[in-house]
Design a protein around this motif. Structure first.
Motif, PDB file in Angstrom:
ATOM      1  N   VAL A  41      20.780  60.213  28.400  1.00  0.00           N
ATOM      2  CA  VAL A  41      20.507  61.441  28.695  1.00  0.00           C
ATOM      3  C   VAL A  41      20.676  62.772  27.247  1.00  0.00           C
ATOM      4  CG1 VAL A  41      19.190  61.521  31.033  1.00  0.00           C
ATOM      5  CG2 VAL A  41      21.407  61.874  30.530  1.00  0.00           C
ATOM      6  N   ASP A  42      20.357  63.203  27.343  1.00  0.00           N
ATOM      7  CA  ASP A  42      21.111  64.563  27.218  1.00  0.00           C
ATOM      8  C   ASP A  42      21.607  63.876  25.034  1.00  0.00           C
ATOM      9  OD1 ASP A  42      20.683  67.121  27.910  1.00  0.00           O
ATOM     10  OD2 ASP A  42      22.906  65.757  29.485  1.00  0.00           O
ATOM     11  N   LEU A  43      20.908  62.933  24.688  1.00  0.00           N
ATOM     12  CA  LEU A  43      21.293  62.301  23.199  1.00  0.00           C
ATOM     13  C   LEU A  43      19.689  62.941  21.942  1.00  0.00           C
ATOM     14  CD1 LEU A  43      22.812  58.672  23.638  1.00  0.00           C
ATOM     15  CD2 LEU A  43      23.928  61.165  23.357  1.00  0.00           C
ATOM     16  N   GLU A  44      20.073  63.164  20.960  1.00  0.00           N
ATOM     17  CA  GLU A  44      19.667  63.481  20.123  1.00  0.00           C
ATOM     18  C   GLU A  44      18.396  62.005  19.411  1.00  0.00           C
ATOM     19  OE1 GLU A  44      18.866  64.450  14.946  1.00  0.00           O
ATOM     20  OE2 GLU A  44      20.522  64.924  16.620  1.00  0.00           O
ATOM     21  N   VAL A  45      17.287  62.150  19.848  1.00  0.00           N
ATOM     22  CA  VAL A  45      16.442  61.195  19.680  1.00  0.00           C
ATOM     23  C   VAL A  45      16.009  61.218  17.653  1.00  0.00           C
ATOM     24  CG1 VAL A  45      14.221  59.949  19.879  1.00  0.00           C
ATOM     25  CG2 VAL A  45      15.408  60.897  22.480  1.00  0.00           C
ATOM     26  N   ASN A  46      15.533  60.005  17.034  1.00  0.00           N
ATOM     27  CA  ASN A  46      14.719  59.932  15.659  1.00  0.00           C
ATOM     28  C   ASN A  46      13.686  59.165  15.370  1.00  0.00           C
ATOM     29  OD1 ASN A  46      16.431  61.833  14.661  1.00  0.00           O
ATOM     30  ND2 ASN A  46      18.631  61.150  14.942  1.00  0.00           N
ATOM     31  N   ASN A  51       5.256  50.440   8.363  1.00  0.00           N
ATOM     32  CA  ASN A  51       4.176  49.452   8.607  1.00  0.00           C
ATOM     33  C   ASN A  51       3.177  49.508   9.786  1.00  0.00           C
ATOM     34  OD1 ASN A  51       4.262  48.382   6.255  1.00  0.00           O
ATOM     35  ND2 ASN A  51       5.682  46.849   7.116  1.00  0.00           N
ATOM     36  N   ASN A  52       3.137  51.159  10.538  1.00  0.00           N
ATOM     37  CA  ASN A  52       2.145  51.686  11.457  1.00  0.00           C
ATOM     38  C   ASN A  52       2.800  51.435  12.628  1.00  0.00           C
ATOM     39  OD1 ASN A  52      -0.468  51.902   9.878  1.00  0.00           O
ATOM     40  ND2 ASN A  52      -0.369  49.982  10.117  1.00  0.00           N
ATOM     41  N   ASN A  53       4.286  51.692  12.804  1.00  0.00           N
ATOM     42  CA  ASN A  53       4.897  50.943  13.676  1.00  0.00           C
ATOM     43  C   ASN A  53       5.819  51.788  13.546  1.00  0.00           C
ATOM     44  OD1 ASN A  53       4.010  48.628  14.614  1.00  0.00           O
ATOM     45  ND2 ASN A  53       4.859  47.224  13.057  1.00  0.00           N
ATOM     46  N   VAL A  54       5.926  52.726  15.123  1.00  0.00           N
ATOM     47  CA  VAL A  54       6.747  53.824  14.943  1.00  0.00           C
ATOM     48  C   VAL A  54       8.395  53.718  16.013  1.00  0.00           C
ATOM     49  CG1 VAL A  54       7.900  56.200  16.002  1.00  0.00           C
ATOM     50  CG2 VAL A  54       5.741  55.924  15.111  1.00  0.00           C
ATOM     51  N   TYR A  55       9.622  53.196  14.710  1.00  0.00           N
ATOM     52  CA  TYR A  55      11.076  52.902  15.988  1.00  0.00           C
ATOM     53  C   TYR A  55      11.521  54.006  16.073  1.00  0.00           C
ATOM     54  CZ  TYR A  55       9.329  48.892  13.368  1.00  0.00           C
ATOM     55  OH  TYR A  55       8.634  47.820  12.891  1.00  0.00           O
ATOM     56  N   ILE A  56      12.052  54.191  17.306  1.00  0.00           N
ATOM     57  CA  ILE A  56      12.681  55.435  17.806  1.00  0.00           C
ATOM     58  C   ILE A  56      14.463  54.622  18.108  1.00  0.00           C
ATOM     59  CG2 ILE A  56      12.427  57.036  20.317  1.00  0.00           C
ATOM     60  CD1 ILE A  56       9.821  55.969  19.734  1.00  0.00           C
ATOM     61  N   THR A  57      15.331  55.243  17.840  1.00  0.00           N
ATOM     62  CA  THR A  57      16.873  55.626  18.086  1.00  0.00           C
ATOM     63  C   THR A  57      17.353  56.649  18.755  1.00  0.00           C
ATOM     64  OG1 THR A  57      18.475  55.082  16.928  1.00  0.00           O
ATOM     65  CG2 THR A  57      16.968  55.622  16.142  1.00  0.00           C
ATOM     66  N   ASN A  58      18.419  56.581  19.201  1.00  0.00           N
ATOM     67  CA  ASN A  58      19.485  57.470  19.742  1.00  0.00           C
ATOM     68  C   ASN A  58      20.887  56.910  19.625  1.00  0.00           C
ATOM     69  OD1 ASN A  58      20.099  56.062  22.448  1.00  0.00           O
ATOM     70  ND2 ASN A  58      18.917  57.075  23.430  1.00  0.00           N
ATOM     71  N   GLY A  59      20.854  56.062  18.976  1.00  0.00           N
ATOM     72  CA  GLY A  59      22.123  55.895  18.786  1.00  0.00           C
ATOM     73  C   GLY A  59      22.743  55.040  20.111  1.00  0.00           C
ATOM     74  N   SER A  60      22.428  54.644  20.927  1.00  0.00           N
ATOM     75  CA  SER A  60      23.094  54.640  22.279  1.00  0.00           C
ATOM     76  C   SER A  60      21.688  52.913  22.845  1.00  0.00           C
ATOM     77  CB  SER A  60      22.921  56.062  22.934  1.00  0.00           C
ATOM     78  OG  SER A  60      23.743  54.866  24.893  1.00  0.00           O
ATOM     79  N   PHE A  78      16.904  45.664  15.186  1.00  0.00           N
ATOM     80  CA  PHE A  78      17.353  47.120  14.398  1.00  0.00           C
ATOM     81  C   PHE A  78      18.932  47.511  15.176  1.00  0.00           C
ATOM     82  CE2 PHE A  78      14.771  50.444  13.074  1.00  0.00           C
ATOM     83  CZ  PHE A  78      15.798  50.989  12.489  1.00  0.00           C
ATOM     84  N   PRO A  79      19.493  48.156  14.470  1.00  0.00           N
ATOM     85  CA  PRO A  79      20.615  48.279  14.384  1.00  0.00           C
ATOM     86  C   PRO A  79      20.967  49.559  15.550  1.00  0.00           C
ATOM     87  CG  PRO A  79      20.597  48.199  12.476  1.00  0.00           C
ATOM     88  CD  PRO A  79      19.345  48.003  12.651  1.00  0.00           C
ATOM     89  N   THR A  80      22.021  49.817  16.288  1.00  0.00           N
ATOM     90  CA  THR A  80      21.580  51.265  17.143  1.00  0.00           C
ATOM     91  C   THR A  80      22.553  52.146  17.130  1.00  0.00           C
ATOM     92  OG1 THR A  80      21.227  49.570  19.317  1.00  0.00           O
ATOM     93  CG2 THR A  80      21.687  51.659  19.776  1.00  0.00           C
ATOM     94  N   ALA A  81      21.783  52.718  15.952  1.00  0.00           N
ATOM     95  CA  ALA A  81      22.408  53.700  14.881  1.00  0.00           C
ATOM     96  C   ALA A  81      21.920  54.872  15.535  1.00  0.00           C
ATOM     97  CB  ALA A  81      22.436  54.115  13.452  1.00  0.00           C
ATOM     98  N   ARG A  82      22.608  56.011  15.537  1.00  0.00           N
ATOM     99  CA  ARG A  82      22.515  57.536  15.609  1.00  0.00           C
ATOM    100  C   ARG A  82      21.618  58.198  14.921  1.00  0.00           C
ATOM    101  NH1 ARG A  82      26.762  61.921  17.411  1.00  0.00           N
ATOM    102  NH2 ARG A  82      26.256  59.880  19.034  1.00  0.00           N
ATOM    103  N   TYR A  83      21.289  57.925  13.252  1.00  0.00           N
ATOM    104  CA  TYR A  83      20.574  58.689  11.986  1.00  0.00           C
ATOM    105  C   TYR A  83      20.075  57.254  11.210  1.00  0.00           C
ATOM    106  CZ  TYR A  83      23.611  62.559  13.526  1.00  0.00           C
ATOM    107  OH  TYR A  83      24.823  63.272  14.210  1.00  0.00           O
ATOM    108  N   VAL A  84      18.179  57.334  11.202  1.00  0.00           N
ATOM    109  CA  VAL A  84      17.635  57.016  10.531  1.00  0.00           C
ATOM    110  C   VAL A  84      17.088  57.837   9.010  1.00  0.00           C
ATOM    111  CG1 VAL A  84      15.682  57.166  12.592  1.00  0.00           C
ATOM    112  CG2 VAL A  84      16.285  54.685  10.974  1.00  0.00           C
ATOM    113  N   ALA A  85      16.223  57.174   8.468  1.00  0.00           N
ATOM    114  CA  ALA A  85      15.432  58.030   7.462  1.00  0.00           C
ATOM    115  C   ALA A  85      14.746  56.398   6.987  1.00  0.00           C
ATOM    116  CB  ALA A  85      16.355  58.280   6.344  1.00  0.00           C
ATOM    117  N   LEU A  86      13.528  56.208   6.078  1.00  0.00           N
ATOM    118  CA  LEU A  86      13.172  55.769   5.378  1.00  0.00           C
ATOM    119  C   LEU A  86      13.078  55.491   3.998  1.00  0.00           C
ATOM    120  CD1 LEU A  86      10.856  53.453   5.505  1.00  0.00           C
ATOM    121  CD2 LEU A  86       8.737  54.455   5.377  1.00  0.00           C
ATOM    122  N   HIS A  87      13.390  55.181   2.967  1.00  0.00           N
ATOM    123  CA  HIS A  87      13.443  55.166   1.454  1.00  0.00           C
ATOM    124  C   HIS A  87      13.147  54.452   0.766  1.00  0.00           C
ATOM    125  CE1 HIS A  87      15.541  57.908  -1.826  1.00  0.00           C
ATOM    126  NE2 HIS A  87      16.382  56.167  -1.772  1.00  0.00           N
TER     127      HIS A  87
END
Length: 279
Positions: A41-46, A51-60, A78-87
């Protein structure tokens, strides 16, 4: 957190993450389907999509993948990281629990393949930690900061340039860009590209970055932010921005957890700021 996208079948879908560890999906406001429960709870979700898949992370919690059929799977690679971006066809992550300054990236066009050498530790001993990722044209912008105000705060950003992110044949470069003393981007959800530049909220007000390694500069002296209580607690993740109809909108939490003081809505348009109160 919110994430809107179009499925492979052409359906517009919205994902909504609440502070209680649940994520729902909807294609029609008012009708919601729960897809994930039990997140910390209470974590920012990114979110990031490839490729038509959505990946969801909150760093925990272990990363979740939502596929084109709305099936949810955990992806341990997939690394359990707080921030994520496609580039440029790579998925980048920033800041894991073990490595607060580590930038990692996937194999090209594959969010589930992560070569172990595909990472850079960005000045890990400088006392700051990763605080945001933004893909900005040819640049990947990485934020680092620490603290909320005064002499304890330090901040900088990095410009990542290149097309091939392969440690065996690297063609990228990393350029650090200093922010003014005691200024840092501690509100990552406010970083949005607007009118060709990156606008973001710091402990000292709104700043803009024009790209190409230029030094960020303040754009909010006329707003009058001195009455706000900027903090590093729960209020940080309740500051967020969106670009809508040629305006930059940003909600700013005044004091985390306080109901006594109103929150603020800032609107930026044609070089001018407008402020309203919420609550």
């Amino acid at each position: 957190g919110l994430f809107s996208y179009q499925t492979a079948a052409g359906t517009e879908q919205l994902l909504i993450a609440d502070t209680n560890g649940e994520i729902v999906r909807t294609t029609s406001i008012g009708t919601y389907v729960s897809i994930i429960t039990g997140l910390t709870v209470d974590l920012e979700v990114n979110f990031v999509m490839l490729n038509n898949n959505v990946y969801i992370t909150n760093g925990s919690d272990t990363i979740r993948r939502l596929d084109a059929s709305n099936n949810v799977t955990t992806i341990a690679a997939f690394p359990t990281a707080r921030y994520v971006a496609l580039h440029k066809g790579y998925v980048f992550t920033l800041r894991t629990a073990a490595n607060l300054s580590r930038l990692q990236w996937s194999d090209f066009n594959d969010a589930e393949a992560w070569t172990s050498t595909n990472n850079e530790d960005l000045d890990p001993s400088d006392g700051t930690y990763g605080s945001g990722l933004v893909s900005m044209g040819d640049e990947l912008v990485v934020f680092k900061s620490r603290g909320a105000s005064g002499s304890a705060l330090r901040g900088r950003l990095y410009m990542i340039l290149g097309d091939v992110f392969d440690q065996s044949n690297p063609t990228y470069q990393i350029v650090p860009i200093e922010l003014p003393n005691y200024v840092g981007c501690i509100y990552p959800r406010t970083a949005k590209i607007f009118e060709g530049r990156l606008i973001f909220l710091t402990n000292a007000g709104f700043y803009a970055y024009d790209g190409f390694g230029k030094k960020p500069y303040t754009i909010s002296k006329q707003v009058g932010l001195t009455g706000l209580s900027f903090d590093s607690g729960g209020g940080i993740h309740q500051c967020a921005a969106v670009v809508y109809r040629d305006r930059y909108y940003c909600t700013v939490r005044n004091t985390a957890g306080s109901t006594a003081a109103p929150d603020h809505l800032f609107v930026y348009e044609d070089g001018a700021w407008f402020r309203d109160f919420i609550g």
